[in-house]
Design an enzyme around this catalytic site. Structure first.
Site, PDB file in Angstrom:
ATOM      1  N   ASP A  23      74.945  33.537  48.697  1.00 21.54           N
ATOM      2  CA  ASP A  23      75.104  34.646  47.740  1.00 21.54           C
ATOM      3  C   ASP A  23      76.408  35.376  48.022  1.00 21.54           C
ATOM      4  O   ASP A  23      76.613  35.859  49.139  1.00 21.54           O
ATOM      5  CB  ASP A  23      73.961  35.669  47.894  1.00 21.54           C
ATOM      6  N   ASP A  83      66.676  29.331  43.786  1.00 18.20           N
ATOM      7  CA  ASP A  83      65.755  30.469  43.878  1.00 18.20           C
ATOM      8  C   ASP A  83      65.672  31.135  42.502  1.00 18.20           C
ATOM      9  O   ASP A  83      66.159  32.241  42.298  1.00 18.20           O
ATOM     10  CB  ASP A  83      66.269  31.440  44.944  1.00 18.20           C
ATOM     11  N   LYS A  85      62.745  31.657  40.785  1.00 15.04           N
ATOM     12  CA  LYS A  85      61.495  32.413  40.650  1.00 15.04           C
ATOM     13  C   LYS A  85      60.897  32.255  39.251  1.00 15.04           C
ATOM     14  O   LYS A  85      60.637  33.237  38.546  1.00 15.04           O
ATOM     15  CB  LYS A  85      61.712  33.895  40.978  1.00 15.04           C
ATOM     16  N   GLY A 209      67.935  40.166  58.843  1.00 11.38           N
ATOM     17  CA  GLY A 209      69.246  40.818  58.935  1.00 11.38           C
ATOM     18  C   GLY A 209      69.335  42.048  58.063  1.00 11.38           C
ATOM     19  O   GLY A 209      68.708  43.067  58.365  1.00 11.38           O
ATOM     20  N   GLY A 213      64.396  42.329  58.573  1.00  8.73           N
ATOM     21  CA  GLY A 213      63.456  41.399  59.217  1.00  8.73           C
ATOM     22  C   GLY A 213      64.055  40.775  60.482  1.00  8.73           C
ATOM     23  O   GLY A 213      65.272  40.592  60.574  1.00  8.73           O
ATOM     24  N   LYS A 214      63.167  40.489  61.455  1.00  7.10           N
ATOM     25  CA  LYS A 214      63.631  39.891  62.720  1.00  7.10           C
ATOM     26  C   LYS A 214      63.148  38.436  62.800  1.00  7.10           C
ATOM     27  O   LYS A 214      61.961  38.153  62.590  1.00  7.10           O
ATOM     28  CB  LYS A 214      63.036  40.644  63.918  1.00  7.10           C
ATOM     29  N   GLY A 229      71.125  35.351  53.954  1.00  5.59           N
ATOM     30  CA  GLY A 229      72.279  35.455  53.068  1.00  5.59           C
ATOM     31  C   GLY A 229      73.375  36.296  53.668  1.00  5.59           C
ATOM     32  O   GLY A 229      74.207  35.815  54.448  1.00  5.59           O
TER      33      GLY A 229
HETATM   34  P1  XMP Z   1      69.835  38.422  52.215  1.00  5.03           P
HETATM   35  O1  XMP Z   1      71.261  38.711  51.938  1.00  5.03           O
HETATM   36  O2  XMP Z   1      68.957  39.599  52.065  1.00  5.03           O
HETATM   37  O3  XMP Z   1      69.461  37.350  51.058  1.00  5.03           O
HETATM   38  O4  XMP Z   1      69.634  37.689  53.519  1.00  5.03           O
HETATM   39  C1  XMP Z   1      68.182  36.847  50.840  1.00  5.03           C
HETATM   40  C2  XMP Z   1      68.185  35.923  49.685  1.00  5.03           C
HETATM   41  O5  XMP Z   1      66.838  35.539  49.418  1.00  5.03           O
HETATM   42  C3  XMP Z   1      66.413  36.131  48.198  1.00  5.03           C
HETATM   43  N1  XMP Z   1      65.151  36.758  48.488  1.00  5.03           N
HETATM   44  C4  XMP Z   1      63.998  36.280  48.159  1.00  5.03           C
HETATM   45  N2  XMP Z   1      63.704  35.160  47.524  1.00  5.03           N
HETATM   46  N3  XMP Z   1      61.431  35.755  47.764  1.00  5.03           N
HETATM   47  C5  XMP Z   1      62.404  34.903  47.329  1.00  5.03           C
HETATM   48  O6  XMP Z   1      62.064  33.872  46.735  1.00  5.03           O
HETATM   49  C6  XMP Z   1      61.667  36.884  48.419  1.00  5.03           C
HETATM   50  O7  XMP Z   1      60.781  37.611  48.830  1.00  5.03           O
HETATM   51  C7  XMP Z   1      63.025  37.149  48.614  1.00  5.03           C
HETATM   52  N4  XMP Z   1      63.617  38.141  49.243  1.00  5.03           N
HETATM   53  C8  XMP Z   1      64.941  37.877  49.142  1.00  5.03           C
HETATM   54  C9  XMP Z   1      67.445  37.115  47.761  1.00  5.03           C
HETATM   55  O8  XMP Z   1      67.515  37.241  46.376  1.00  5.03           O
HETATM   56  C10 XMP Z   1      68.682  36.510  48.371  1.00  5.03           C
HETATM   57  O9  XMP Z   1      69.143  35.432  47.553  1.00  5.03           O
END
Ligand code: XMP
Length: 256
Positions: A23, A83, A85, A209, A213-214, A229
């Site tokens: 992203d 992703d 959804k 991060g 979350g850890k 991401g």
């Molecule tokens: P970050 O930058 O927060 O990005 O590490 C996380 C990526 O994952 C997506 N994301 C989710 N995708 N269920 C999903 O299917 C979730 O609960 C969820 N939380 C975050 C987010 O859009 C980004 O691409």
């Protein structure tokens, strides 16, 4: 080979459980493509798969710029996840799934809230036809997730109040999902989902991060793959960041 097996094999080969969420924030199209390719080139040895989101699909185009990225991921032998959804009526869901699978994605994410009949059924049927994967949302990583995925619902069959996400975990088993998503920000929910799924359906955990979350907590709860991401893409040194996350995950897995 099922997507479940493909990603597990990739994870063994790369000795990594980190999935890169590729992203990047909006910028000029050629800069976006160039930066994205640079990050992928830098971290490919540290990750087991790449997850795409609208950050790239919308500006670059599924059958245009995104093709260059999918090709590069394939050259690195990295499975790719869209992703998206999926969350609509079945006839529309089917077309969305077909476009993503036709474009080259190995798996996609979908929202079980829409139910099976005329909802998720066509998605799973399309996945089977293409021999690709479906990963279901079970408990999302953001704060408001508890309003929907965490609500208590009355189940007529058992006559018991049950958490929505637990019902979704059961559905993942029934429907033969290749994975479920549970936020790393909710390790206790990961544990509960893992107790329902066992080893049959792996847990994918985003929210590491930047969202707080850890890795250690998510892995201890039962998460198999960590989706990361911005903690990689927005750092000065994506390679170093990915390396360090990979080692943290490997250490956490080794003491299970
Ligand atoms: P970050 O930058 O927060 O990005 O590490 C996380 C990526 O994952 C997506 N994301 C989710 N995708 N269920 C999903 O299917 C979730 O609960 C969820 N939380 C975050 C987010 O859009 C980004 O691409």
């Amino acid at each position: 080979m099922s997507f479940k097996q493909i990603i597990e094999e990739s994870s063994q080969k790369k000795e990594s459980n980190i999935i890169l969420a590729l992203d990047l924030p909006p910028t000029e199209l050629d800069v976006l493509l160039h930066k994205t390719l640079m990050i992928l080139d830098a971290v490919e040895g540290q990750i087991c798969a790449v997850k795409f989101n609208r950050h790239l699909i919308l500006p670059l185009g599924l059958f245009a710029g995104v093709q260059k990225l999918l090709k590069r991921a394939k050259e690195y032998d990295l499975p790719t996840i869209m992703d998206c959804k999926i969350n609509d009526v079945g006839s529309t869901n089917k077309i969305i799934a077909e476009h993503y699978y036709n474009s080259g994605f190995d798996a996609l994410t979908a929202n079980p809230f829409v139910g099976w009949k005329e909802g998720m059924q066509p998605v799973f049927e399309t996945a089977k036809q293409y021999d690709r994967g479906v990963i279901l949302l079970v408990f999302m990583s953001h704060e408001g997730s508890s309003e929907g995925y965490g609500q208590e619902v009355f189940v007529e069959k058992t006559q018991l109040p049950t958490s929505q996400y637990e019902i979704f975990a059961q559905k993942a088993l029934e429907w033969g999902a290749d994975g479920v998503v549970v936020g790393a920000t909710y390790p206790e929910r990961i544990r509960r989902v893992h107790s329902i799924l066992g080893k049959s359906v792996p847990i994918y955990s985003p929210g590491v991060g930047v969202q707080g979350g850890k890795i250690e907590d998510a892995v201890r709860g039962g998460a198999r793959y960590l989706i990361v991401g911005r903690a990689i893409t927005m750092t000065e040194d994506p390679l170093q960041a990915a390396k360090s996350l990979k080692v943290t995950a490997q250490k956490a897995i080794s003491v299970l």
